[in-house]
Design a protein around this motif. Structure first.
Motif, PDB file in Angstrom:
ATOM      1  N   THR A   1       6.198 -43.453 -17.182  1.00 39.38           N
ATOM      2  CA  THR A   1       6.223 -43.778 -15.385  1.00 39.38           C
ATOM      3  C   THR A   1       6.123 -42.639 -14.804  1.00 39.38           C
ATOM      4  N   VAL A   2       5.964 -41.283 -15.033  1.00 36.64           N
ATOM      5  CA  VAL A   2       4.658 -40.503 -14.691  1.00 36.64           C
ATOM      6  C   VAL A   2       4.030 -40.435 -14.427  1.00 36.64           C
ATOM      7  N   LEU A   3       2.787 -40.547 -15.445  1.00 38.22           N
ATOM      8  CA  LEU A   3       0.949 -41.186 -15.094  1.00 38.22           C
ATOM      9  C   LEU A   3       1.183 -42.237 -14.445  1.00 38.22           C
ATOM     10  N   GLN A   4       2.620 -43.251 -14.691  1.00 40.16           N
ATOM     11  CA  GLN A   4       1.650 -44.406 -13.596  1.00 40.16           C
ATOM     12  C   GLN A   4       2.491 -44.304 -12.148  1.00 40.16           C
ATOM     13  N   MET A   5       3.724 -42.954 -11.327  1.00 39.17           N
ATOM     14  CA  MET A   5       3.676 -43.055 -10.802  1.00 39.17           C
ATOM     15  C   MET A   5       2.136 -42.574  -9.515  1.00 39.17           C
ATOM     16  N   ALA A   6       1.962 -41.562 -10.386  1.00 37.24           N
ATOM     17  CA  ALA A   6       0.934 -39.966 -10.078  1.00 37.24           C
ATOM     18  C   ALA A   6      -0.465 -41.159  -9.764  1.00 37.24           C
ATOM     19  N   VAL A   7      -0.761 -41.931 -10.826  1.00 42.56           N
ATOM     20  CA  VAL A   7      -1.978 -42.951 -10.817  1.00 42.56           C
ATOM     21  C   VAL A   7      -1.697 -43.811  -9.284  1.00 42.56           C
ATOM     22  N   VAL A   8      -0.769 -43.947  -8.988  1.00 42.20           N
ATOM     23  CA  VAL A   8      -0.745 -45.218  -7.755  1.00 42.20           C
ATOM     24  C   VAL A   8      -0.787 -43.722  -6.579  1.00 42.20           C
ATOM     25  N   LEU A   9      -0.666 -42.837  -6.432  1.00 38.96           N
ATOM     26  CA  LEU A   9       0.098 -41.476  -5.406  1.00 38.96           C
ATOM     27  C   LEU A   9      -1.511 -41.695  -5.272  1.00 38.96           C
ATOM     28  N   THR A  10      -2.561 -40.927  -6.671  1.00 39.02           N
ATOM     29  CA  THR A  10      -3.986 -40.761  -6.667  1.00 39.02           C
ATOM     30  C   THR A  10      -5.094 -41.239  -5.900  1.00 39.02           C
ATOM     31  N   TYR A  11      -4.067 -42.859  -6.430  1.00 42.62           N
ATOM     32  CA  TYR A  11      -5.465 -44.107  -6.318  1.00 42.62           C
ATOM     33  C   TYR A  11      -5.355 -44.681  -4.949  1.00 42.62           C
ATOM     34  N   GLY A  12      -3.786 -44.613  -4.755  1.00 41.20           N
ATOM     35  CA  GLY A  12      -3.605 -44.639  -3.131  1.00 41.20           C
ATOM     36  C   GLY A  12      -3.431 -43.723  -1.777  1.00 41.20           C
ATOM     37  N   ALA A  13      -2.510 -43.103  -1.980  1.00 36.73           N
ATOM     38  CA  ALA A  13      -3.487 -41.896  -1.378  1.00 36.73           C
ATOM     39  C   ALA A  13      -4.483 -41.173  -1.074  1.00 36.73           C
ATOM     40  N   SER A  14      -5.575 -41.272  -2.390  1.00 35.06           N
ATOM     41  CA  SER A  14      -6.802 -40.749  -2.395  1.00 35.06           C
ATOM     42  C   SER A  14      -6.370 -39.181  -2.631  1.00 35.06           C
ATOM     43  N   THR A  15      -5.728 -38.750  -3.716  1.00 29.74           N
ATOM     44  CA  THR A  15      -5.332 -37.533  -3.540  1.00 29.74           C
ATOM     45  C   THR A  15      -4.681 -36.980  -4.281  1.00 29.74           C
ATOM     46  N   PRO A  16      -5.317 -35.463  -4.882  1.00 27.85           N
ATOM     47  CA  PRO A  16      -4.878 -34.831  -6.486  1.00 27.85           C
ATOM     48  C   PRO A  16      -3.406 -35.012  -6.579  1.00 27.85           C
ATOM     49  N   VAL A  17      -2.823 -35.168  -7.656  1.00 30.22           N
ATOM     50  CA  VAL A  17      -1.362 -34.955  -7.985  1.00 30.22           C
ATOM     51  C   VAL A  17      -0.904 -34.040  -8.524  1.00 30.22           C
ATOM     52  N   VAL A  18      -0.458 -33.428  -8.393  1.00 28.74           N
ATOM     53  CA  VAL A  18       0.280 -32.460  -9.877  1.00 28.74           C
ATOM     54  C   VAL A  18       1.266 -32.637 -10.337  1.00 28.74           C
ATOM     55  N   LYS A  19       1.119 -32.920 -12.157  1.00 29.68           N
ATOM     56  CA  LYS A  19       2.309 -33.819 -11.817  1.00 29.68           C
ATOM     57  C   LYS A  19       3.305 -32.753 -13.159  1.00 29.68           C
ATOM     58  N   ILE A  20       4.450 -32.666 -12.937  1.00 23.34           N
ATOM     59  CA  ILE A  20       4.978 -31.212 -13.753  1.00 23.34           C
ATOM     60  C   ILE A  20       6.522 -31.939 -13.967  1.00 23.34           C
ATOM     61  N   GLY A  21       7.012 -32.369 -15.667  1.00 14.77           N
ATOM     62  CA  GLY A  21       7.962 -32.749 -16.019  1.00 14.77           C
ATOM     63  C   GLY A  21       8.952 -32.343 -15.994  1.00 14.77           C
ATOM     64  N   ARG A  22      10.472 -32.786 -15.529  1.00 13.79           N
ATOM     65  CA  ARG A  22      12.132 -32.004 -15.604  1.00 13.79           C
ATOM     66  C   ARG A  22      12.184 -32.128 -17.273  1.00 13.79           C
ATOM     67  N   MET A  23      11.465 -31.806 -18.263  1.00 11.85           N
ATOM     68  CA  MET A  23      11.243 -32.338 -19.352  1.00 11.85           C
ATOM     69  C   MET A  23      11.143 -30.626 -20.218  1.00 11.85           C
ATOM     70  N   ALA A  24      11.178 -30.851 -21.476  1.00 11.99           N
ATOM     71  CA  ALA A  24      11.085 -29.925 -23.155  1.00 11.99           C
ATOM     72  C   ALA A  24      11.650 -29.035 -22.022  1.00 11.99           C
TER      73      ALA A  24
END
Ligand code: PEP
Ligand code: CO
Length: 442
Positions: free
Chosen positions: A84-107
């Motif tokens: 889910t996070v990877l899909q959202m990130a790729v949508v944001l990266t591709y859609g807005a041509s911006t690097p996305v810093v990915k942090i999971g509320r995880m682990a």
């Protein structure tokens, strides 16, 4: 590196009442010598990435469960959240041509602050559920008593999660050529799933074109993914604060990114003291009653050297309040020397109860708070630097609305959260497309 840190005796809210002090000491002693889950160098790199977001050169995506549970610490559940996070990130990266810093509320997201320390049902009063790292959710005396060995279990569960996340993100699963593979099962057949398929097709063609030109960069094969959680239960966080042998500075080794919650961010508190000592990047939740003076005092305590990227202010005002409550805080911080990342948590100010007493959130409220966040930052000239979302990779029915048209009446079907209602994968992806559009509107 197990140098002993002297912890001052400061006021600390939201601490469970541990009934067995000797057991707590033994659990903490065990935690104190366990190996680090994350490394200082990784935390420093995240600070650099966040500094880019503070400058407006990147966008932060934080997402995951409200409360992780031991029962959901399975390969399928972890992979679905990561997807889910990877899909959202790729949508944001591709859609807005911006690097996305990915942090999971995880682990590490095994600890929850509560509005009340106890819960009463049918005349029986027990300790509230403080997260699987403290007690268990079922309403029985045995489940609700705080058990310090759960702290140790939370550490091991976090280690297992992080191990799988590292394998997925470094071992080929997060390779950009897998964009189609992330879009499986129930998501693929939804309207956003179809939109995602079209975008994935475009990305694939672009990758094939680059490969034909002889370009096959390493960046496409791996993903930088960080783990964050609320630094809440002090015996756990203090036992996992270590002195880095390279620099001699203290770091939390329980996660790359720690945030202080809305309920525990008082100046001079033990939580703020912990956050001020560690060199990890720090988040602070900022609710609608926060004043700009209060936030500035906190910044002085947490970021005296004004290090860009060190502080992320995660505002969670509520859709109806953000347009009035946020501007004075942004203006004051913007006029100071602190270079912070502004992140919008559109979840925690928008929790409501249905007429049947079910805790939910409306997709439209979530969206409206993000819109308000963009409007405020665009008006002031600051950068809307990211979003912080409670989500899951599964097809749950916890939040109302979105294109899938989930209604209140459907909430009972797969309502699985241990704490707050989360966006399901389709709703999360829909939000990502809408946020990508907002990033483009300038
Ligand atoms: C949370 O992020 O789950 C949370 C409890 O948030 P807040 O501190 O903003 O209420
Ligand atoms: Co929550």
């Amino acid at each position: 590196m197990v140098d002993v840190i002297e912890w001052p005796d400061l006021p600390a809210l939201q601490q469970p009442a541990w009934p067995d002090a000797a057991a707590l000491d033994a659990a903490v002693a065990e935690l104190s010598v366990l190996p680090p889950l994350v490394f200082a160098g990784e935390c420093d790199l995240l600070t650099e990435r966040l500094a880019a977001a503070a400058r407006g050169e990147a966008f932060v995506l934080m997402g995951g469960d409200c409360a992780e549970t031991f029962a959901a610490n399975t390969a399928d559940s972890i992979r679905a959240r990561l997807q889910t996070v990877l899909q959202m990130a790729v949508v944001l990266t591709y859609g807005a041509s911006t690097p996305v810093v990915k942090i999971g509320r995880m682990a590490g997201q095994y600890f929850k602050p509560r509005s009340k320390a106890t819960e009463t049902r049918d005349g029986v009063t027990l300790t509230s559920y403080y997260g699987d790292g403290v007690n268990a959710l079922p309403f029985t005396e045995a489940d609700r008593v705080p058990d310090p060995w759960r702290l140790v279990r939370a550490y091991h569960a976090s280690g297992a999660t992080l191990n799988l996340v590292r394998a997925f993100t470094q071992g080929g699963y997060a390779d950009l050529r897998q964009v189609h593979a992330w879009n499986q099962d129930f998501v693929r057949d939804s309207r956003v799933g179809e939109r995602y398929e079209r975008m994935a097709g475009e990305i694939e063609r672009a990758l094939s074109f680059m490969a034909a030109c002889g370009a096959d960069p390493e960046e496409f094969r791996r993903v930088e993914f960080y783990a964050g959680h609320e630094g809440l239960v002090l015996p756990y966080e203090r036992a996992l604060t270590r002195i880095d042998s390279r620099t001699g500075l203290p770091y939390s080794v329980s996660g790359h990114f720690l945030w202080i919650g809305e309920r525990t961010r008082q100046a001079g508190s033990a939580h703020v003291d912990l956050a001020a000592r560690i060199r990890n990047p720090i988040g602070v939740k900022v609710g609608p009653t926060a004043t700009s003076d209060e936030i500035l005092t906190l910044l002085e305590e947490l970021d005296p050297e004004c290090t860009p990227g060190r502080i992320t202010l995660i505002t969670r005002m509520g859709a109806g309040k953000i347009r009035e409550a946020l501007p004075p805080i942004v203006q004051k911080v913007n006029a100071s020397s602190h270079s912070v990342v502004w992140v919008c948590d559109p979840m925690h100010g928008n929790t409501r109860e249905t007429s049947h007493g079910v805790k939910t959130r409306l997709f439209d409220d979530v969206l409206d708070e993000v819109r308000g966040f963009f409007e405020v930052h665009r008006a002031i000239g600051t950068h809307p630097g990211g979003i912080h979302i409670e989500l899951t990779g599964d097809d749950v029915t916890e939040c109302v609305g979105g294109l899938s048209g989930l209604t209140e009446d459907g909430l009972h079907e797969r309502y699985e959260t241990a704490c707050d209602p989360r966006l399901n994968r389709v709703q999360a992806l829909e939000l990502a497309f809408l946020v990508a559009d907002m990033l483009l509107e300038r």
